[in-house]
Design an enzyme around this catalytic site. Sequence first.
Site, PDB file in Angstrom:
ATOM      1  N   SER A 254     -40.882   9.391  30.051  1.00 62.38           N
ATOM      2  CA  SER A 254     -41.869   8.890  29.082  1.00 62.38           C
ATOM      3  C   SER A 254     -43.190   9.628  29.267  1.00 62.38           C
ATOM      4  O   SER A 254     -43.338  10.469  30.148  1.00 62.38           O
ATOM      5  CB  SER A 254     -42.076   7.389  29.274  1.00 62.38           C
ATOM      6  OG  SER A 254     -42.796   7.169  30.464  1.00 62.38           O
ATOM      7  N   LYS A 255     -44.133   9.253  28.428  1.00 57.18           N
ATOM      8  CA  LYS A 255     -45.472   9.865  28.424  1.00 57.18           C
ATOM      9  C   LYS A 255     -46.085   9.986  29.815  1.00 57.18           C
ATOM     10  O   LYS A 255     -46.737  10.968  30.130  1.00 57.18           O
ATOM     11  CB  LYS A 255     -46.410   8.998  27.577  1.00 57.18           C
ATOM     12  CG  LYS A 255     -46.404   9.353  26.125  1.00 57.18           C
ATOM     13  CD  LYS A 255     -47.602  10.259  25.803  1.00 57.18           C
ATOM     14  CE  LYS A 255     -47.375  11.114  24.602  1.00 57.18           C
ATOM     15  NZ  LYS A 255     -46.673  12.379  24.877  1.00 57.18           N
ATOM     16  N   ARG A 256     -45.873   8.920  30.633  1.00 55.34           N
ATOM     17  CA  ARG A 256     -46.570   8.947  31.928  1.00 55.34           C
ATOM     18  C   ARG A 256     -46.039  10.055  32.842  1.00 55.34           C
ATOM     19  O   ARG A 256     -46.631  10.358  33.873  1.00 55.34           O
ATOM     20  CB  ARG A 256     -46.527   7.573  32.595  1.00 55.34           C
ATOM     21  CG  ARG A 256     -45.217   7.206  33.201  1.00 55.34           C
ATOM     22  CD  ARG A 256     -45.145   5.742  33.576  1.00 55.34           C
ATOM     23  NE  ARG A 256     -43.767   5.352  33.656  1.00 55.34           N
ATOM     24  CZ  ARG A 256     -43.023   5.472  34.749  1.00 55.34           C
ATOM     25  NH1 ARG A 256     -43.554   5.927  35.862  1.00 55.34           N
ATOM     26  NH2 ARG A 256     -41.755   5.125  34.731  1.00 55.34           N
TER      27      ARG A 256
END
Length: 495
Positions: A254-256
Site C-alpha cells: 500500500s501507499k505506506r
Amino acid sequence: MAQEVRVRFAPSPTGALHIGGARTAYFNWLFARKHGGKFVLRIDDTDRARSTEASYQQILEGLRWLGILWDEGPDVGGPYGPYRQSERMDIYRRHLDRLLAEDKAYPCFCTPEELARDREAAQREGKPPRYVGRCRHLSPEERSRRIAAGEPHVYRIRSRFEGETVVHDLIRGDVAFANSEIDDFIIWKADDTPTYHFASCVDDVEMKISHVIRAEEHLSNTPRHIVLFEALGAEPPAFAHVPMILAPDRSKLSKRHGATSVSEYRDMGILPEALVNYLLLLGFSPGDDREIVDRETAIQLFDLEKVAKHAAIYDVKKLEWLNAHYFRQQSPEAVMDEAWPQLVERGYVAEDECRREVLMWVRTVIAFVQTRSRNLQELVDGVRPYFEPVRAYDEKGVRKHFAHPETASRLRTVADRLAGVAPFLAPVIEREFRRWIEEMGVKSGELIHPVRLAITGLTVGPGLFDVIALVGRDEAVRRLREAADRVEAGEVVTE
Ligand code: GLU
C-alpha cells in the site's frame, strides 16, 4: 498453439495504474508477443460511479510510457470494439435476452431485507451464504406480471449445485471448487447494468480471448465465469492467475510502503525499461540467476509455467539497482535531453543554448557524472560542481580537511602551480599533483582532500583530477584562491 493467441488487459478506471496492474499488463503483452498474438486493452468501466476519465487517461498514459502498447483498444479500435464496456451495453443486453429466452437466467425480485434474513439464517445454521432460490421457479406469467408492474429486480444465472468445477490454471495447475459454493449469482443489477462477471465473460467471448491472464484475486471468481461461459455456449479461455505482490513485511502493498503507481515511479526518475524489467522479476524467474532482462529477451524467455505460484515480495532496492543499470546505459545525449529542463531551471544552461563548444562541454560533464549516478536526480545534483561556484562547504569536511594551520597556504600553492599546467588534462594534472605532493612533503590525502573540498564543496565524488580538468583551469584556480581566502579570514560557510 493452434488457436490464435488473444489476451486482454482489462483495468477498471477507478484510480491510478498500480504496479500490480502494470505487471498484469506486461505479462499479457509478453505472452501475446511471444506467441505472435494480439494484446487487447479493454476498459472495464461498467461501474459508472467509480470510473473516472482521469483514471482512464492515466492508465493509457502509463502503459504507453512503459512501452506496453496494445493492438486493439479504445483509442486504436479493432475488429471487436468498442473496447470500453460502458459503450457495449447493447451487446450485454442482447446476451442477457438470449440467456433469458433459453431459461438459463431468470429475474429475481427478492428484496434486500429478504436476502439479509436469508444470510442470517444461513449463518445461524453454519452454512455458507448463498441465494436460496426463491425466484428460481416463478412461472413465466408471474415474472412478466411483476416486471410489468415495475417491481425492482435483478437477473440471476442458473448455476449448478452438484460436483465440482475445476479451473485448469496455467500457473497453479488444477484448482477445484465445490459447486455447492456457487449460487445463482447476479449477472444483471437492479440499476439495469451488467455485473463485472457478466460483462467480463461476454467480452471475453465476443473478443475471442484465448487466455485470461489476471491477478490472483480473481481466481475465486473463475468457477462463476466457467458457469457463464457455458451458459453463453462458449468454450472457456485458458486461465492464468498471477500471484499477489506483497510488501517486504508480507502485508498488502500500500501507499505506506512508498510509491505504488506507475506515474509516481516516473516522477521519481525511474526509467520505463527499469520498471518493466522489475515487473518481470515480480513473480517470474528467467530460470537462471540473471536479473537484467530487457524487453526483447523477456519475450524470448516468457513462459506462464515459470511464473511463481507464491506471492512476490516488493523490493524497492532491486528496482533502484535496475534503474541504475538502465540509467547508465542511456546515451549521454538522451540523458542530456531529459536533464535539460532541470539544468535550465537551475540556471546552469540557457534554454536556447546552441554554441557547439558549450553543448560539447555539457555533454562531457553529463557523460562523466552519468556513470556515477543511479538516476536523473542524482545526475542533476552531481553536475552542480561543474556549473556553480561553491556556495558552502561540507561541514564535517571543513572540520577535518580545512583545520590544518597551513591549509590556506597549501591551497594557494596548488592554485599557483595549477595555473601553469598545460595541457589541462586529467593525467597531466595528476602527474604534476603527485610531484607537488612529494616536493611539499605532505601525505597525498593532506592535499587531495582539502583541494576537493575547495573545488567542489564536497568530501566525496569522482576522481579528483577528472573533476579539476572538467571544472577548467581558470575556475579551479579561482575556487582554490577563494577557499584559501575564506579559510584565512575564518569565514568558511558550511552547509
Ligand atoms: N476489471 C478487472 C480488474 O481490474 C479485470 C479482471 C479481469 O481481468 O477479469 O480487476
